[in-house]
Design a protein around this motif. Structure first.
Motif, PDB file in Angstrom:
ATOM      1  N   SER A 140      21.505 -14.150 -16.776  1.00  0.00           N
ATOM      2  CA  SER A 140      20.987 -14.324 -15.422  1.00  0.00           C
ATOM      3  C   SER A 140      19.885 -15.380 -15.421  1.00  0.00           C
TER       4      SER A 140
ATOM      5  N   HIS B 214      18.448 -17.178 -12.118  1.00  0.00           N
ATOM      6  CA  HIS B 214      18.872 -16.504 -10.899  1.00  0.00           C
ATOM      7  C   HIS B 214      17.817 -15.491 -10.466  1.00  0.00           C
TER       8      HIS B 214
ATOM      9  N   TRP C  57      14.613 -19.823  -7.644  1.00  0.00           N
ATOM     10  CA  TRP C  57      15.202 -20.359  -6.421  1.00  0.00           C
ATOM     11  C   TRP C  57      14.143 -20.956  -5.511  1.00  0.00           C
TER      12      TRP C  57
END
Length: 74
Positions: free
Chosen positions: A5, A8, A13
């Motif tokens: 991951s 993420h 982000w």
């Protein structure tokens, strides 16, 4: 890194989105020959890194993996 991951997270982000907006702003003002707008976009790029780092410190990033220490027995 199948199943990882990495990247993420809300911190990743948010930092990338802010930096991308800064990149777009800097690019537009560079083409328009407006140095003040270009440097404002560059500041946004740096802000994206700072915001992402702060969010990671707040626990919104990927947790650090700790590897167990194996001691030799015998």
């Amino acid at each position: 890194m199948a199943g990882s991951s990495h990247g993420h997270t809300p911190a990743a982000w948010t930092g990338v989105i802010i930096a991308f907006i800064g990149f777009c702003v800097a690019g537009v003002f560079m083409v328009a020959a407006q140095p003040a707008g270009f440097w404002a976009g560059m500041a946004l790029i740096l802000l994206g890194g700072v915001v992402g780092g702060i969010m990671r410190m707040m626990g919104l990033g990927q947790p650090k993996h700790t590897h167990p220490v194996h001691e030799a027995k015998g």
